[in-house]
Design a protein around this motif. Structure first.
Motif, PDB file in Angstrom:
ATOM      1  N   ALA A  98       9.046   2.752   5.240  1.00  0.00           N
ATOM      2  CA  ALA A  98      10.340   2.375   5.844  1.00  0.00           C
ATOM      3  C   ALA A  98      11.102   1.438   4.909  1.00  0.00           C
ATOM      4  O   ALA A  98      12.318   1.616   4.684  1.00  0.00           O
ATOM      5  N   VAL A  99      10.406   0.463   4.349  1.00  0.00           N
ATOM      6  CA  VAL A  99      11.050  -0.481   3.427  1.00  0.00           C
ATOM      7  C   VAL A  99      11.522   0.260   2.167  1.00  0.00           C
ATOM      8  O   VAL A  99      12.623   0.026   1.666  1.00  0.00           O
ATOM      9  N   ALA A 100      10.697   1.172   1.681  1.00  0.00           N
ATOM     10  CA  ALA A 100      11.059   1.932   0.474  1.00  0.00           C
ATOM     11  C   ALA A 100      12.321   2.762   0.730  1.00  0.00           C
ATOM     12  O   ALA A 100      13.220   2.811  -0.114  1.00  0.00           O
ATOM     13  N   ARG A 101      12.388   3.390   1.888  1.00  0.00           N
ATOM     14  CA  ARG A 101      13.578   4.203   2.219  1.00  0.00           C
ATOM     15  C   ARG A 101      14.831   3.336   2.252  1.00  0.00           C
ATOM     16  O   ARG A 101      15.854   3.664   1.670  1.00  0.00           O
ATOM     17  N   ALA A 102      14.707   2.184   2.916  1.00  0.00           N
ATOM     18  CA  ALA A 102      15.869   1.298   3.056  1.00  0.00           C
ATOM     19  C   ALA A 102      16.325   0.778   1.695  1.00  0.00           C
ATOM     20  O   ALA A 102      17.519   0.588   1.467  1.00  0.00           O
ATOM     21  N   ILE A 117      -3.215   1.264   5.035  1.00  0.00           N
ATOM     22  CA  ILE A 117      -3.043   0.047   5.835  1.00  0.00           C
ATOM     23  C   ILE A 117      -1.651  -0.014   6.454  1.00  0.00           C
ATOM     24  O   ILE A 117      -1.486  -0.222   7.645  1.00  0.00           O
ATOM     25  N   GLY A 118      -0.653   0.122   5.602  1.00  0.00           N
ATOM     26  CA  GLY A 118       0.703  -0.170   6.062  1.00  0.00           C
ATOM     27  C   GLY A 118       1.708   0.903   5.683  1.00  0.00           C
ATOM     28  O   GLY A 118       2.854   0.598   5.336  1.00  0.00           O
ATOM     29  N   GLY A 119       1.303   2.165   5.787  1.00  0.00           N
ATOM     30  CA  GLY A 119       2.183   3.258   5.377  1.00  0.00           C
ATOM     31  C   GLY A 119       3.517   3.260   6.103  1.00  0.00           C
ATOM     32  O   GLY A 119       4.568   3.555   5.508  1.00  0.00           O
ATOM     33  N   GLY A 157      -3.954  -4.193  -2.712  1.00  0.00           N
ATOM     34  CA  GLY A 157      -2.790  -3.492  -3.260  1.00  0.00           C
ATOM     35  C   GLY A 157      -1.623  -3.389  -2.288  1.00  0.00           C
ATOM     36  O   GLY A 157      -0.517  -3.003  -2.683  1.00  0.00           O
ATOM     37  N   PHE A 158      -1.849  -3.738  -1.039  1.00  0.00           N
ATOM     38  CA  PHE A 158      -0.814  -3.536  -0.007  1.00  0.00           C
ATOM     39  C   PHE A 158       0.416  -4.431  -0.212  1.00  0.00           C
ATOM     40  O   PHE A 158       1.551  -3.940  -0.346  1.00  0.00           O
ATOM     41  N   LEU A 159       0.219  -5.756  -0.247  1.00  0.00           N
ATOM     42  CA  LEU A 159       1.385  -6.658  -0.333  1.00  0.00           C
ATOM     43  C   LEU A 159       2.185  -6.485  -1.636  1.00  0.00           C
ATOM     44  O   LEU A 159       3.422  -6.482  -1.591  1.00  0.00           O
ATOM     45  N   PRO A 160       1.522  -6.329  -2.795  1.00  0.00           N
ATOM     46  CA  PRO A 160       2.319  -6.080  -4.003  1.00  0.00           C
ATOM     47  C   PRO A 160       3.150  -4.793  -3.920  1.00  0.00           C
ATOM     48  O   PRO A 160       4.293  -4.756  -4.393  1.00  0.00           O
ATOM     49  N   THR A 161       2.579  -3.756  -3.296  1.00  0.00           N
ATOM     50  CA  THR A 161       3.345  -2.502  -3.151  1.00  0.00           C
ATOM     51  C   THR A 161       4.577  -2.747  -2.286  1.00  0.00           C
ATOM     52  O   THR A 161       5.692  -2.317  -2.626  1.00  0.00           O
ATOM     53  N   LEU A 162       4.348  -3.454  -1.185  1.00  0.00           N
ATOM     54  CA  LEU A 162       5.455  -3.760  -0.277  1.00  0.00           C
ATOM     55  C   LEU A 162       6.538  -4.567  -1.001  1.00  0.00           C
ATOM     56  O   LEU A 162       7.739  -4.291  -0.872  1.00  0.00           O
ATOM     57  N   ALA A 163       6.103  -5.538  -1.803  1.00  0.00           N
ATOM     58  CA  ALA A 163       7.061  -6.378  -2.533  1.00  0.00           C
ATOM     59  C   ALA A 163       7.846  -5.562  -3.563  1.00  0.00           C
ATOM     60  O   ALA A 163       9.047  -5.760  -3.742  1.00  0.00           O
ATOM     61  N   ALA A 164       7.170  -4.635  -4.218  1.00  0.00           N
ATOM     62  CA  ALA A 164       7.853  -3.835  -5.256  1.00  0.00           C
ATOM     63  C   ALA A 164       8.870  -2.885  -4.625  1.00  0.00           C
ATOM     64  O   ALA A 164       9.995  -2.756  -5.119  1.00  0.00           O
ATOM     65  N   VAL A 165       8.500  -2.225  -3.526  1.00  0.00           N
ATOM     66  CA  VAL A 165       9.464  -1.295  -2.915  1.00  0.00           C
ATOM     67  C   VAL A 165      10.633  -2.048  -2.282  1.00  0.00           C
ATOM     68  O   VAL A 165      11.761  -1.551  -2.263  1.00  0.00           O
TER      69      VAL A 165
END
Ligand code: NDP
Ligand code: MG
Length: 383
Positions: A137-141, A130-132, A106-114
């Motif tokens: 940080a990406v979600a904030r930006a 894993i990558g909070g 679930g990590f990479l898809p979450t990162l891609a969506a945010v």
């Protein structure tokens, strides 16, 4: 208002099915754009007939010809393979991304969506473990909202609403204590897979049910809370509350405590994550205060449940350490479910992996995934 286009990863799982029920109760609000399953293709087909997505993804097996024809007749595009979830996150024109897969996938898809600035209703706590640091940080930006589905985090999210972060003294995560709360150390040595799968209050997927029995679930939730609410580890406390009526609490610096209560039914936090900042009506069961016996609280037993201490330590270490904790846990739980290791070995092999790991304190996504792979391999070779 046009219905929101929803993607649901892990649509055939416990959270996925409940998310689809929320969709079905609010057809004016949501329409299903895409769904995924790992292996339950026939289950996915039945869901697809009802919800008519434009696309489905099958990540863990190859559908047969008959199944492919059935999707084609419904006019549904089929993606296959492990890359499909990231492609869905990156390419589809959705408004809301519901991530209900289990595990590190679930990590990479979450990162891609945010990264696209999308609204993410997140059940997949492993992504934040894993990558909070990276995900938030990406979600904030990108001004992406991450809305927690996990009941404890939904509770804290609700308690924090309208409050200033400086007013918070601590977050109090409640946990039922799982099926072995009252077991003696001797009894813990003998527990079977069947016993571990019998959770007292919640009906969930197998992996999280075992995590609840070891209390690693609460450990992962400490890390999840840290990233969702920007709270240091020492301000996140666990309290055992066997009835699972108070879903979590926030204590404020004036001595006041807010709690969020409800029947243990995941559809409530799922719906809230999907509709926030609105609260829509629901037919879900109501709490009956006159029928409630008593609500009890006690501190967790850190000796009996070493997962909690390991999670705090992993969070304090940071970098790749929580990714190792998570991956070693996934691999160990898998071995336990297959009957290949004893219950108590789960915590022992995770501890061994954490001890052996040489952390990278400033990892990018690739380094996090390397640490994940390393930990799985370590558990395979050292269980
Ligand atoms: P389930 O096992 O019931 O469902 C998991 C879903 O993910 C299924 O659709 C499954 O497909 C799919 N899946 C499994 N493995 C993979 C994989 N390797 N790649 C892609 N997809 C995969 O899990 P839950 O619904 O219980 O849990 C989902 C997430 O939500 C977890 O992170 C859990 O910690 C979290 N959560 C769950 C709660 C609950 O009440 N269940 C409460 C709070 C959080 P298939 O059906 O084919 O196996
Ligand atoms: Mg939870």
């Amino acid at each position: 208002m046009k219905p929101e286009a929803v993607v649901i990863l892990g649509a055939t799982g416990s959270i996925g099915v409940n998310a689809l029920e929320v969709v079905a109760q609010h057809p004016e609000r949501f329409r299903v754009l895409a769904l995924s399953t790992h292996q339950q293709v026939d289950h996915l087909l039945r869901i697809a007939e009802i919800h008519k997505p434009a696309l489905v993804a099958i990540t863990g097996c190859t559908p047969d010809q008959e199944q492919m024809q059935a999707f084609a007749q419904l006019g549904i595009e089929v993606l296959q393979g492990s890359e499909a979830l990231v492609r869905m996150a990156q390419e589809l024109p959705y408004d809301l991304f519901v991530n209900a897969v289990v595990g590190a996938v679930g990590f990479l898809p979450t990162l891609a969506a945010v990264k696209r600035g999308k609204r993410v209703a997140l059940a997949n706590k492993e992504a934040l473990v894993i990558g909070g640091s990276l995900v938030t940080a990406v979600a904030r930006a990108a001004h992406a909202d991450i809305l927690p589905i996990d009941s404890e985090h939904s509770a804290i999210f609700q308690c924090l609403f309208g409050e200033s972060p400086d007013a918070v003294e601590e977050l109090i995560l409640t946990g039922s204590g799982g099926p072995f709360r009252t077991f003696s150390p001797e009894e813990m040595r003998q527990v079977t897979v069947e016993q571990a799968l019998r959770h007292p209050n919640w009906s969930m997927g197998k992996k999280i049910t075992i995590d609840s029995a070891t209390m690693m679930n609460k450990g992962l939730e400490i890390i999840e809370a840290h990233w969702l609410f920007a709270m240091p580890a020492e301000k996140i406390r666990v309290v055992i509350h066997p009835q699972s009526i108070i879903h979590s609490m926030v204590a404020f610096k004036d001595g006041s405590v807010k709690a969020q209560l409800g029947v243990p039914d995941m559809r409530v936090p799922i719906q809230l994550a999907m509709t926030w900042p609105q609260r829509l009506s629901s037919q879900f069961p109501r709490l009956d205060f006159t029928a409630m016996n008593n609500l009890t609280f006690s501190p967790p037993d850190d000796k009996k449940f070493p997962a909690l201490g390991m999670a705090y330590a992993a969070l304090q270490s940071g970098g790749t350490v929580p990714a190792v904790l998570n991956a070693a846990n996934e691999a160990a739980v898998h071995l336990f479910l297959q009957g290949r290791i004893q219950y108590l070995r789960i915590a022992a092999v995770i501890a061994a992996a954490l001890q052996k790991h040489v952390p990278d304190l400033h990892p990018d996504a690739e380094a996090l995934l390397d640490a994940d792979r390393w930990a799985r391999q370590f558990v395979q070779q050292n269980h």
